[in-house]
Design a protein around this motif. Structure first.
Motif, mmCIF file in Angstrom:
data_model
loop_
_atom_site.group_PDB
_atom_site.id
_atom_site.type_symbol
_atom_site.label_atom_id
_atom_site.label_comp_id
_atom_site.label_asym_id
_atom_site.label_seq_id
_atom_site.Cartn_x
_atom_site.Cartn_y
_atom_site.Cartn_z
ATOM 1 N N ALA A 104 -6.808 -20.444 14.381
ATOM 2 C CA ALA A 104 -6.240 -20.329 13.031
ATOM 3 C C ALA A 104 -5.325 -19.115 12.942
ATOM 4 N N ASP A 105 -4.505 -19.055 11.878
ATOM 5 C CA ASP A 105 -3.657 -17.891 11.635
ATOM 6 C C ASP A 105 -4.392 -16.906 10.722
ATOM 7 N N ILE A 106 -4.144 -15.630 10.947
ATOM 8 C CA ILE A 106 -4.753 -14.565 10.135
ATOM 9 C C ILE A 106 -3.659 -13.922 9.303
ATOM 10 N N LEU A 107 -3.907 -13.742 8.013
ATOM 11 C CA LEU A 107 -2.942 -13.120 7.123
ATOM 12 C C LEU A 107 -3.599 -11.915 6.455
ATOM 13 N N LEU A 108 -3.141 -10.726 6.813
ATOM 14 C CA LEU A 108 -3.622 -9.489 6.203
ATOM 15 C C LEU A 108 -2.524 -8.951 5.292
ATOM 16 N N GLN A 109 -2.843 -8.727 4.035
ATOM 17 C CA GLN A 109 -1.817 -8.215 3.144
ATOM 18 C C GLN A 109 -2.415 -7.284 2.091
ATOM 19 N N CYS A 110 -1.580 -6.372 1.621
ATOM 20 C CA CYS A 110 -1.975 -5.436 0.567
ATOM 21 C C CYS A 110 -0.755 -5.130 -0.287
ATOM 22 N N THR B 223 6.698 -4.457 -2.852
ATOM 23 C CA THR B 223 5.569 -3.539 -2.640
ATOM 24 C C THR B 223 4.413 -4.196 -1.885
ATOM 25 N N THR B 224 4.646 -5.410 -1.367
ATOM 26 C CA THR B 224 3.607 -6.139 -0.624
ATOM 27 C C THR B 224 3.873 -6.039 0.875
ATOM 28 N N PHE B 225 2.850 -5.685 1.615
ATOM 29 C CA PHE B 225 2.956 -5.497 3.063
ATOM 30 C C PHE B 225 2.046 -6.523 3.750
ATOM 31 N N VAL B 226 2.590 -7.193 4.769
ATOM 32 C CA VAL B 226 1.895 -8.329 5.384
ATOM 33 C C VAL B 226 1.903 -8.201 6.908
ATOM 34 N N LEU B 227 0.740 -8.512 7.490
ATOM 35 C CA LEU B 227 0.637 -8.692 8.943
ATOM 36 C C LEU B 227 0.091 -10.086 9.188
ATOM 37 N N LYS B 228 0.861 -10.897 9.896
ATOM 38 C CA LYS B 228 0.429 -12.243 10.261
ATOM 39 C C LYS B 228 0.117 -12.273 11.753
ATOM 40 N N ASN C 168 -10.825 -4.042 13.980
ATOM 41 C CA ASN C 168 -10.644 -3.348 12.709
ATOM 42 C C ASN C 168 -9.164 -2.996 12.545
ATOM 43 N N TYR C 169 -8.504 -3.591 11.572
ATOM 44 C CA TYR C 169 -7.071 -3.388 11.349
ATOM 45 C C TYR C 169 -6.851 -2.407 10.201
ATOM 46 N N THR C 170 -5.919 -1.482 10.402
ATOM 47 C CA THR C 170 -5.632 -0.441 9.416
ATOM 48 C C THR C 170 -4.136 -0.386 9.152
ATOM 49 N N ILE C 171 -3.766 -0.263 7.887
ATOM 50 C CA ILE C 171 -2.377 -0.021 7.526
ATOM 51 C C ILE C 171 -2.291 1.352 6.868
#
Length: 378
Positions: free
Chosen positions: A23-29, A61-66, A77-80
């Protein structure tokens, strides 16, 4: 002079993700300002973006890592961290990747597996396949036998007195356990033996070897100080193929692999070597899988999705010299008061595998014996 940018703050933070493999992972803040520089880390190291794998983007103002096509290696553990001249702010999230089952179990097919065991035809030279259960005190040897008996009886069955953890062995005599239900018996026997203890107590290694070779008669009381002598009434001078063991079953705790290696590996070495010389198949029942992995404790059907269980199986493989495909994670009855179909199916799946291993040994031994006799007659 221009005003300083707003200090970075998070309006929304990264959320933990639990996805299946592929699956794809979408991390956003979302931040309070666009005027920031974003950097990503994985497990406290700068994230090395791979083309086609990682996509970093910013929309206002939205930051995304796919992360595309998630694999085990993507877990972590992913950190921005957002930075500007006024300061910085960070947030993190755990990503877990659920791997696909690497073994299949016939869950919910207990009756079919029982039928397979009942109808199994073994070599004519022996009537029953013999299994010797061996391992450290408290690992679950007697509980394994009780669990198998419970499956065939269709109710909780306690016949082998099981030792509590960190105690001396409750098994004092060499005993056999046959299995049957109301219809008929099953073509195998399990032999319980005194547990191996870390120090000088516990079963003598020579007694384990004698049991493997068929020299010990049932009813013998183990002596931690000295092994069975050839002059003893319980010593079988001339064991046949039907007297000896056809499979050695190590029973070890899933959650204590490193402790077991240090304390018992030396004791197991000569037993393992003897079984290897004799050609006796060696398998491992890795018990207490619920204690080794929270995911397995939550749902036993996750046992072959658990990376922790697979890791410990590999450790035991290296420690005991047993291939991973001969290691079976199981769960014995210990807290349950009613039968549990998942516990039953996992154990039955292991039994179906090892009945073939033992039978292959008997067939091979019978053929070599027959050829040896023919050569003497010619």
């Amino acid at each position: 002079m221009g005003s300083s940018p707003s200090k970075p703050e998070f309006v929304t933070v990264l959320a933990e993700k639990h996805v299946t493999s592929g699956a794809d992972i979408l991390l956003q803040c979302e931040a309070n300002t666009e005027d920031v520089t974003a950097s990503w880390q994985k497990d406290s190291h700068s994230l090395s973006c791979v083309h086609g794998k990682h996509t970093v983007s910013k929309r206002g103002t939205t930051f995304v890592l796919k992360i595309s096509n998630a694999q085990e290696s993507d877990e972590g553990n992913y950190t921005i961290t957002l930075s500007n001249s006024s300061g910085s702010a960070s947030c993190s999230a755990i990503v877990r990747v659920e791997i696909k089952d690497w073994r299949e179990v016939q869950w919910s097919k207990k009756d079919l597996m029982l039928k397979t065991l009942k109808s199994f035809k073994i070599c004519n030279e022996v009537k029953e396949l013999r299994y010797l259960v061996y391992g450290p005190v408290g690992a679950g040897k007697s509980s394994t036998i009780n669990t198998i008996r419970s499956i065939f009886e269709g109710r909780q069955f306690v016949n082998c007195l099981a030792a509590a953890e960190s105690t001396t062995s409750h098994t004092l005599c060499f005993e056999s356990y046959r299995f049957a239900n109301r219809e008929e018996s099953f073509p195998f026997i399990f032999y319980d033996i005194m547990g191996a203890e870390a120090e000088e107590d516990g079963v003598q290694t020579q007694d384990v070897i004698s049991a493997l070779k068929g020299h010990i008669k049932e009813g013998y009381t183990f002596n931690p100080d000295t092994p069975l002598s050839k002059s003893n009434l319980y010593y079988n001078q001339n064991p046949s193929l039907s007297d000896q063991m056809h499979c050695l079953v190590y029973v070890v705790p899933a959650e204590r692999v490193s402790v077991m290696e240090k304390a018992f590996l030396k004791k197991l070495e000569s037993v393992r070597k003897t079984a290897s010389i004799m050609g006796i198949p060696q398998v491992v029942f890795m018990t207490r899988v619920d204690r080794a992995c929270p995911m397995t404790k939550e749902n036993l059907r996750n046992v072959y999705k658990s990376k922790k269980i697979r890791e410990n199986m590999r450790k035991y493989s290296n420690a005991l010299g047993v291939p991973v495909n001969c290691i079976f994670p199981v769960l014995n009855y210990h807290e349950e008061t009613h039968v549990n179909e998942d516990i039953n199916c996992l154990m039955l799946d292991a039994l179906i595998q090892i009945i073939h291993f033992a039978n292959d040994y008997v067939v091979k031994f019978s053929k070599s014996k027959s050829l040896h006799q023919q050569s003497h007659c010619e």
